[in-house]
Design a protein around this motif. Sequence first.
Motif, short mmCIF file in Angstrom:
data_model
loop_
_atom_site.label_atom_id
_atom_site.label_comp_id
_atom_site.label_asym_id
_atom_site.label_seq_id
_atom_site.Cartn_x
_atom_site.Cartn_y
_atom_site.Cartn_z
N UNK A 117 0.87 -1.08 -0.14
CA UNK A 117 0.01 -0.03 0.00
C UNK A 117 0.87 1.22 -0.11
N UNK A 118 0.53 2.35 -0.81
CA UNK A 118 1.45 3.41 -0.90
C UNK A 118 0.39 4.62 -1.09
N UNK A 119 0.62 5.90 -0.69
CA UNK A 119 -0.14 7.10 -0.67
C UNK A 119 0.31 7.66 -2.12
N UNK A 120 -0.76 8.46 -2.84
CA UNK A 120 -0.40 9.13 -3.99
C UNK A 120 0.70 9.91 -4.11
N UNK A 121 1.20 10.55 -3.02
CA UNK A 121 2.17 11.56 -2.98
C UNK A 121 3.52 10.91 -2.30
N UNK A 122 3.58 9.41 -2.39
CA UNK A 122 4.84 8.94 -1.79
C UNK A 122 5.60 8.54 -3.12
N UNK A 123 7.03 8.13 -2.91
CA UNK A 123 7.65 7.74 -3.94
C UNK A 123 7.65 6.15 -3.84
N UNK A 124 7.48 5.61 -4.86
CA UNK A 124 7.49 3.85 -5.03
C UNK A 124 8.81 3.68 -4.70
N UNK A 125 8.98 2.51 -3.78
CA UNK A 125 10.22 2.16 -3.48
C UNK A 125 10.21 0.59 -3.44
N UNK A 126 10.81 -0.30 -4.29
CA UNK A 126 10.69 -1.47 -4.43
C UNK A 126 12.15 -2.07 -4.61
N UNK A 127 12.35 -3.36 -4.03
CA UNK A 127 13.72 -4.41 -4.21
C UNK A 127 13.26 -5.44 -4.94
N UNK A 128 14.22 -5.84 -6.15
CA UNK A 128 14.26 -7.08 -6.76
C UNK A 128 15.47 -7.75 -6.75
N UNK A 129 15.53 -9.10 -6.55
CA UNK A 129 16.64 -9.72 -6.69
C UNK A 129 16.58 -10.98 -7.14
N UNK A 156 26.60 -9.46 -6.09
CA UNK A 156 27.49 -10.01 -5.19
C UNK A 156 27.72 -11.49 -5.41
N UNK A 157 28.81 -11.83 -5.12
CA UNK A 157 28.88 -13.30 -5.40
C UNK A 157 28.41 -14.52 -4.34
N UNK A 158 27.74 -15.15 -4.85
CA UNK A 158 27.04 -16.30 -3.80
C UNK A 158 28.11 -17.35 -3.36
N UNK A 159 27.81 -17.48 -2.10
CA UNK A 159 28.71 -18.66 -1.52
C UNK A 159 28.71 -20.11 -2.14
N UNK A 160 27.48 -20.33 -2.78
CA UNK A 160 27.17 -21.62 -3.63
C UNK A 160 27.85 -21.43 -5.02
N UNK A 161 28.11 -20.38 -5.64
CA UNK A 161 28.59 -20.33 -7.11
C UNK A 161 27.55 -19.25 -7.73
N UNK A 162 28.16 -18.76 -8.57
CA UNK A 162 27.19 -17.59 -9.36
C UNK A 162 27.21 -16.30 -8.88
N UNK A 163 26.38 -15.63 -9.11
CA UNK A 163 26.30 -14.01 -8.92
C UNK A 163 24.77 -14.11 -8.60
N UNK A 164 24.47 -13.07 -7.49
CA UNK A 164 23.34 -12.54 -7.38
C UNK A 164 22.91 -11.08 -7.87
N UNK A 165 22.28 -10.60 -8.55
CA UNK A 165 22.06 -9.37 -9.00
C UNK A 165 20.76 -8.85 -8.09
N UNK A 166 20.89 -7.64 -7.57
CA UNK A 166 19.66 -6.86 -6.87
C UNK A 166 19.60 -5.45 -7.48
N UNK A 167 18.37 -4.95 -7.34
CA UNK A 167 17.96 -3.88 -8.00
C UNK A 167 17.27 -3.02 -7.11
N UNK A 168 17.38 -1.71 -6.55
CA UNK A 168 16.56 -1.04 -5.79
C UNK A 168 15.78 0.05 -6.66
N UNK A 169 14.27 0.11 -6.81
CA UNK A 169 13.76 1.17 -7.59
C UNK A 169 13.23 2.28 -6.71
N UNK A 170 13.41 3.40 -6.99
CA UNK A 170 12.75 4.69 -6.46
C UNK A 170 11.97 5.17 -7.45
#
Length: 251
Positions: A117-129, A156-170
């Motif tokens: 839920x957000x108000x119409x005057x707020x910034x939308x902030x989400x994180x995806x990984x 960031x590099x994952x301990x089990x191998x590969x890489x995890x990408x994350x993105x923060x949206x405002x």
Amino acid sequence: MTGEVLREGESRVLTCQVMGGHPHPWVTWYRHGRPINLTSMMRDTLAVSLTSPRVTSRRLEEEEVRVKQLVRATREEDGAVYECRVNSHLSEQSLTTNVTLTVHYAPSTVTVKGPRVMTDDQHLTLTCFTNPAKPPAAITWLIQGTEIGTGLSTVREDEGGGWVTSSKLTHHLPESHNITQVTAECRAHHSATRKVINKRWSLKVIKRPGKPVVKIEGGDGSEVVAGSRVRLLCSSLGGRPQPSVTWVLSQ
């Protein structure tokens, strides 16, 4: 296969070929130090192929021993070391060669976190990984079906191998009295697949009510005659969902 990069889902046949030797040597494939084709450990083996076990020619029997191992590329196979060991009655020391697999794999899922839920005057902030991928995946964002960019991405590099990408949206929503719900979509793109891995996230948009205004019904100001009855009217402009009004009497 040296230097070749496999994509998840592909298959390759590893062939270990030994020329000469009398009596014939025997050949064994190992994965991370453990034998995986026990059949070829028999000392009387002249030629073994896991995909075609019969000897194809008399000349092959006389000059070489060949063992094949089928490998399917999965994320678990990335970095796997396959070693071919050659043993003979004439030597106590094994002859060895090996190959290390490199597998590129896409993330299987993406996860979005944020408010519902957000108000119409707020910034939308989400994180995806993403979950681990190799090489790192790229993330893009869509709002109401329109691509708006990548957000602030980190890897960031994952301990089990590969890489995890994350993105923060405002993101600041355009002013509109008609927006009651916003749908954001996080998309992960990867060179190992043409498929887009995505996750949608819906938010309810509410509107703050206006500042309450109190009026004396039928009066022309804030002064009233002591002992008389008055009717007070409290009003607030706007608000979604419809606000409730509560009276509080201060002494």
